[in-house]
Design an enzyme around this catalytic site. Structure first.
Site, PDB file in Angstrom:
ATOM      1  N   HIS A 389      16.130  53.167  40.869  1.00  0.00           N
ATOM      2  CA  HIS A 389      16.812  52.321  41.839  1.00  0.00           C
ATOM      3  C   HIS A 389      16.832  50.842  41.432  1.00  0.00           C
ATOM      4  O   HIS A 389      17.560  50.033  42.016  1.00  0.00           O
ATOM      5  CB  HIS A 389      16.150  52.472  43.216  1.00  0.00           C
ATOM      6  N   ASP A 393      22.288  51.551  41.785  1.00  0.00           N
ATOM      7  CA  ASP A 393      22.404  51.474  43.241  1.00  0.00           C
ATOM      8  C   ASP A 393      22.831  52.835  43.799  1.00  0.00           C
ATOM      9  O   ASP A 393      23.392  53.677  43.070  1.00  0.00           O
ATOM     10  CB  ASP A 393      23.423  50.413  43.639  1.00  0.00           C
TER      11      ASP A 393
END
Length: 418
Positions: A389, A393
């Site tokens: 992450h 995204d």
């Protein structure tokens, strides 16, 4: 009488030390020339260490789980020769396997240690005294055939169990003794993680502690692809490998990462540098008797469906047999994780550090799907995929998987260039 000190050999270019994963002898055992006395593991391969002399083991220089530096004393063997205190480096024969790095206790070379210890009192290695003597290949064969090596009496040197001993045991049709099904059990067992198992544990700890995972799950209608796959397998040439879902998924990943280069990448979180890779080197997580390994199909972007299938099959067989090379087990830029028919409905695959994405394949099952007018049976499969992450995204993860889904649901698109 003489004494030979067998030193840890140089087991590979750039390798300064290796982990001791198995003793085939214990103090007091007789050994013959060329008999395997130990197995060590580097970051990519397991290597058997043979004895260059005949004699009796009088000292073992490490315990299972220790890391041994190149040229460090490994074994002292008393011989019947007249030359005392000879020191030789045993030749090494690579045998197999893989895994992530670990940092066990290191045994340093003799030059950095205290002077040579006296042979008495003799040091006993705790594990070999109870563990049957057998090579890794024989242990693998025994596991695959369900034979408990503790039931066999070896016919090799020092009672070592040979492949022929296992074959004869199977030919006699002997079965292990069975405990009563309802018997109360009070025993406990402590198992020290060594070799590949420990490296897997440390690799998983590294990945989950340093990478903030995001997992995205999507269902894919595999009906059309399964029909195409069945047709291609029916018409395949004898020399062609049988197609599974994975070669199609590999080609879909190649097409999808072309639009999102951040996903076919590795991230050095110490330096804060993301490396985007033009080549798509796809790791295929594979279960072996020794544990999980990841052989790598290099340059999947330059391979067709049949080539991907052939290379994947070759690598999987090499991984199971323990003959995969260091190069074949490293260098992946993105990984596929699949448990086949055991794939379940949803999984949360762990990213293969330092990559930033892993695509998890769940099982195919017939489920009802609404076609606009009625429910019809369709072959459905979930993709459970994890992303770093810090780099990817949620929107990018979803976009990537949706692109893969479209390619799998309309498999003709996989074969269209551009």
């Amino acid at each position: 009488m003489g004494e030979f000190v067998i030193k840890m050999p140089d087991v590979g270019e750039g390798v300064a030390e290796a982990e001791l994963v198995e003793w085939h002898v214990k103090t007091g055992d007789p050994v013959q020339e060329d008999m395997v006395i130990a197995a060590v593991m580097t970051d990519k391969a397991t290597v058997e260490i043979p004895s260059p002399v005949t004699g009796t083991v009088i000292w073992l220089g490490a315990e299972v789980g220790d890391k041994i530096a190149v040229k460090a004393p490994l074994v002292r063997i008393e011989t019947s020769g007249d030359v005392a205190h000879d020191r030789v480096e045993a030749p090494a024969a690579p045998a197999a396997s893989t895994a992530p790095d670990s940092e066990p206790r290191t045994v340093q070379p003799a030059e950095t240690q205290s002077p040579k210890p006296a042979p008495a009192p003799r040091r006993e290695a705790p594990a070999p005294a109870e563990k049957p003597l057998a090579s890794p290949s024989v242990r693998l064969f025994a596991r695959e055939t369900g034979v408990d090596l503790r039931q066999l009496k070896g016919s090799g040197p020092a009672g070592r169990i040979l492949r022929e001993d296992v074959d004869q045991f199977l030919a006699r049709g002997e079965l292990p003794s069975v405990q009563p099904a309802m018997a109360k059990k009070t025993s406990t067992e402590e198992v020290k993680l060594t070799g590949l198992r420990r490296r897997i544990a440390e690799k998983m700890s590294l990945s989950t502690s340093r990478i903030p995972h995001i997992t995205y799950v999507e269902e894919v209608d595999m009906t059309a692809l399964e029909e195409l796959r069945a047709t291609m397998n029916r018409d395949r040439k004898p020399e062609q490998a049988k197609l599974t879902v994975l070669p199609f998924l590999m080609r879909a990943i190649v097409r999808a990462v072309a639009d999102q280069p951040n996903i076919n990448a590795t991230f050095d979180d110490d330096k804060g540098i993301l490396t985007r890779h033009g080549a798509v080197h796809i790791g295929i997580a594979a279960q072996t008797p020794a544990g999980l390994v990841v052989p790598v199909v290099k340059n999947a972007e330059a391979r067709g469906i049949w080539d991907c299938a052939a290379e994947m099959g070759r690598l999987a067989e090499a991984a199971r047999a323990g003959t995969a090379t260091r190069d074949e087990l490293g260098g992946s830029t993105i990984t596929i994780s699949s448990l086949g028919s055991l794939g379940g409905i949803v999984s949360t695959p762990v990213i293969n550090h330092p990559e930033v994405a892993i695509v998890g394949v769940n099982k195919i099952a017939v489920r009802p799907a609404w076609d606009g007018t009625q429910f019809v049976p369709r072959k459905m499969m979930n993709l459970s995929s994890s992303f770093d992450h810090r780099i990817v995204d949620g929107w990018d993860a979803a976009t990537f998987i949706q692109r893969v889904r479209v390619l799998l649901e309309t498999p003709a698109l996989i074969f269209i260039e551009g």
